[in-house]
Design a protein around this motif. Structure first.
Motif, PDB file in Angstrom:
ATOM      1  N   ARG A   1       0.823  -1.214   0.000  1.00 19.49           N
ATOM      2  CA  ARG A   1       0.000   0.000   0.000  1.00 19.49           C
ATOM      3  C   ARG A   1       0.858   1.265   0.000  1.00 19.49           C
ATOM      4  O   ARG A   1       2.014   1.248   0.399  1.00 19.49           O
ATOM      5  N   SER A   2       0.242   2.345  -0.446  1.00 18.51           N
ATOM      6  CA  SER A   2       0.943   3.624  -0.564  1.00 18.51           C
ATOM      7  C   SER A   2       1.123   4.317   0.776  1.00 18.51           C
ATOM      8  O   SER A   2       1.921   5.248   0.889  1.00 18.51           O
ATOM      9  N   GLN A   3       0.396   3.875   1.795  1.00 19.44           N
ATOM     10  CA  GLN A   3       0.499   4.419   3.139  1.00 19.44           C
ATOM     11  C   GLN A   3       0.248   3.293   4.138  1.00 19.44           C
ATOM     12  O   GLN A   3      -0.365   2.280   3.788  1.00 19.44           O
ATOM     13  N   PRO A   4       0.689   3.446   5.373  1.00 15.31           N
ATOM     14  CA  PRO A   4       0.411   2.427   6.383  1.00 15.31           C
ATOM     15  C   PRO A   4      -1.047   2.492   6.863  1.00 15.31           C
ATOM     16  O   PRO A   4      -1.342   2.849   8.003  1.00 15.31           O
ATOM     17  N   ASP A   5      -1.949   2.161   5.952  1.00 16.80           N
ATOM     18  CA  ASP A   5      -3.377   2.276   6.215  1.00 16.80           C
ATOM     19  C   ASP A   5      -4.095   1.236   5.360  1.00 16.80           C
ATOM     20  O   ASP A   5      -3.833   1.117   4.154  1.00 16.80           O
ATOM     21  N   GLU A   6      -5.015   0.493   5.952  1.00 21.43           N
ATOM     22  CA  GLU A   6      -5.728  -0.545   5.219  1.00 21.43           C
ATOM     23  C   GLU A   6      -6.613   0.015   4.113  1.00 21.43           C
ATOM     24  O   GLU A   6      -7.022  -0.724   3.211  1.00 21.43           O
ATOM     25  N   GLN A   7      -6.923   1.290   4.164  1.00 17.90           N
ATOM     26  CA  GLN A   7      -7.750   1.910   3.133  1.00 17.90           C
ATOM     27  C   GLN A   7      -6.910   2.568   2.045  1.00 17.90           C
ATOM     28  O   GLN A   7      -7.459   3.102   1.078  1.00 17.90           O
ATOM     29  N   ALA A   8      -5.589   2.542   2.184  1.00 13.96           N
ATOM     30  CA  ALA A   8      -4.720   3.194   1.204  1.00 13.96           C
ATOM     31  C   ALA A   8      -4.698   2.410  -0.102  1.00 13.96           C
ATOM     32  O   ALA A   8      -5.026   1.217  -0.147  1.00 13.96           O
ATOM     33  N   PHE A   9      -4.292   3.083  -1.159  1.00 14.97           N
ATOM     34  CA  PHE A   9      -4.266   2.489  -2.493  1.00 14.97           C
ATOM     35  C   PHE A   9      -3.289   1.314  -2.533  1.00 14.97           C
ATOM     36  O   PHE A   9      -2.189   1.386  -1.984  1.00 14.97           O
ATOM     37  N   ILE A  10      -3.691   0.215  -3.182  1.00 16.76           N
ATOM     38  CA  ILE A  10      -2.840  -0.961  -3.313  1.00 16.76           C
ATOM     39  C   ILE A  10      -1.908  -0.780  -4.508  1.00 16.76           C
ATOM     40  O   ILE A  10      -2.349  -0.649  -5.647  1.00 16.76           O
ATOM     41  N   GLU A  11      -0.595  -0.773  -4.228  1.00 15.89           N
ATOM     42  CA  GLU A  11       0.409  -0.568  -5.267  1.00 15.89           C
ATOM     43  C   GLU A  11       0.804  -1.870  -5.956  1.00 15.89           C
ATOM     44  O   GLU A  11       1.319  -1.863  -7.078  1.00 15.89           O
ATOM     45  N   GLY A  12       0.592  -2.985  -5.282  1.00 14.28           N
ATOM     46  CA  GLY A  12       0.994  -4.272  -5.828  1.00 14.28           C
ATOM     47  C   GLY A  12       0.780  -5.370  -4.805  1.00 14.28           C
ATOM     48  O   GLY A  12       0.105  -5.169  -3.788  1.00 14.28           O
ATOM     49  N   GLN A  13       1.365  -6.525  -5.071  1.00 12.09           N
ATOM     50  CA  GLN A  13       1.187  -7.670  -4.194  1.00 12.09           C
ATOM     51  C   GLN A  13       2.527  -8.369  -3.953  1.00 12.09           C
ATOM     52  O   GLN A  13       3.395  -8.389  -4.823  1.00 12.09           O
ATOM     53  N   LEU A  14       2.667  -8.928  -2.764  1.00  9.40           N
ATOM     54  CA  LEU A  14       3.738  -9.878  -2.485  1.00  9.40           C
ATOM     55  C   LEU A  14       3.091 -11.245  -2.318  1.00  9.40           C
ATOM     56  O   LEU A  14       1.904 -11.339  -1.979  1.00  9.40           O
ATOM     57  N   TYR A  15       3.878 -12.296  -2.529  1.00  4.91           N
ATOM     58  CA  TYR A  15       3.326 -13.642  -2.511  1.00  4.91           C
ATOM     59  C   TYR A  15       4.078 -14.516  -1.513  1.00  4.91           C
ATOM     60  O   TYR A  15       5.218 -14.216  -1.130  1.00  4.91           O
ATOM     61  N   ARG A  16       3.414 -15.581  -1.102  1.00  7.90           N
ATOM     62  CA  ARG A  16       3.983 -16.462  -0.091  1.00  7.90           C
ATOM     63  C   ARG A  16       5.375 -16.953  -0.503  1.00  7.90           C
ATOM     64  O   ARG A  16       5.578 -17.407  -1.614  1.00  7.90           O
ATOM     65  N   GLY A  17       6.312 -16.817   0.428  1.00  7.42           N
ATOM     66  CA  GLY A  17       7.688 -17.208   0.165  1.00  7.42           C
ATOM     67  C   GLY A  17       8.579 -16.066  -0.261  1.00  7.42           C
ATOM     68  O   GLY A  17       9.808 -16.198  -0.239  1.00  7.42           O
ATOM     69  N   ASP A  18       7.989 -14.917  -0.645  1.00  6.42           N
ATOM     70  CA  ASP A  18       8.796 -13.757  -1.034  1.00  6.42           C
ATOM     71  C   ASP A  18       9.563 -13.223   0.181  1.00  6.42           C
ATOM     72  O   ASP A  18       9.029 -13.161   1.291  1.00  6.42           O
ATOM     73  N   LYS A  19      10.811 -12.824  -0.054  1.00  4.84           N
ATOM     74  CA  LYS A  19      11.620 -12.240   1.012  1.00  4.84           C
ATOM     75  C   LYS A  19      11.534 -10.723   0.947  1.00  4.84           C
ATOM     76  O   LYS A  19      11.584 -10.131  -0.135  1.00  4.84           O
TER      77      LYS A  19
END
Length: 233
Positions: A81-99
């Motif tokens: 997210r673009s800010q530390p807020d659950e309502q902030a815009f989603i910039e992308g995703q990380l996936y299980r196992g990503d470091k």
């Protein structure tokens, strides 16, 4: 009489020698058992610190340990997210196992990029992820779990029922080799059959962009992938 005097002097000498040994050698190491220091008004020398006391002093002065900042994603997906807020815009995703390596922790969130000013006059922004869903040890992903995850990325592929195993194998290879990202497959739902190779089971996916140069083709008849200019119609 002379012999008696010599005997007395000898006894006094032995007594003085014993007292000297006690005061200067025995008492400093074993403590003033007989109390002669107090009787003579002598201050005992400081005791040598024991090993336990030295170890305790060393432990209390050791520098504080550094906070853990390197983690792995344990949840299936983790929004960036673009800010530390659950309502902030989603910039992308990380996936299980990503470091991930955090630059900052704040109120249940971790910052993963530096601050940037995208437009003049705006406040600087960074990318954040929730700490919930992160673990220190890399999660163990079984082959069954991996296959399910990859098939979820390509669930809308053309002719999936016919080429499921082939699509899974090639997709997994492209992901592990970093040629493609999960979001590349999610963009189209998986492999799309090419209309330019009539009569052949040739499929494609875009990796890293939506231009022709980003197309990766798959010949489902032999499992070979290639990049090629599309033939003219």
């Amino acid at each position: 009489m002379k012999k008696l005097l010599m005997l007395v002097l000898l006894l006094l000498g032995i007594t003085a020698a014993g007292a000297g040994y006690y005061l200067f050698y025995y008492a400093p190491s074993h403590g003033d058992v007989l109390g002669l220091n107090a009787l003579l008004g002598k201050t005992p020398p400081p005791a040598t610190p024991t090993k336990a006391r030295v170890e305790q002093t060393t432990a209390t002065t050791a520098p504080p340990s550094k906070p853990v900042m390197d983690y792995y994603v344990s949840s299936k997906t983790l929004p960036i997210r673009s800010q530390p807020d659950e309502q902030a815009f989603i910039e992308g995703q990380l996936y299980r196992g990503d470091k991930v390596s955090l630059l900052e922790k704040s109120a249940g969130w971790g910052r993963i990029t530096e601050y940037f000013v995208y437009k003049q006059g705006e406040d600087p922004k960074a990318k954040w992820i929730p700490l919930q869903g992160l673990v220190v040890e890399k999660p163990v992903i079984t082959p069954k779990e991996r296959k399910k995850t990859v098939l979820d990325y390509i669930h809308s592929s053309d002719d999936l029922g016919k080429y499921e195993d082939m699509f899974f194998k090639v997709t997994n290879t492209l992901l592990t080799s970093k040629q493609c990202k999960p979001e590349d497959f999610e963009e189209t739902g998986g492999w799309v059959k090419s209309v330019y190779y009539e009569g052949k089971d040739i499929y494609f996916v875009y990796c890293g962009g939506l231009g022709r140069v980003n197309k990766i083709y798959l010949d489902a008849s032999n499992g070979q992938t290639f990049r090629s200019k599309e033939p003219s119609l």
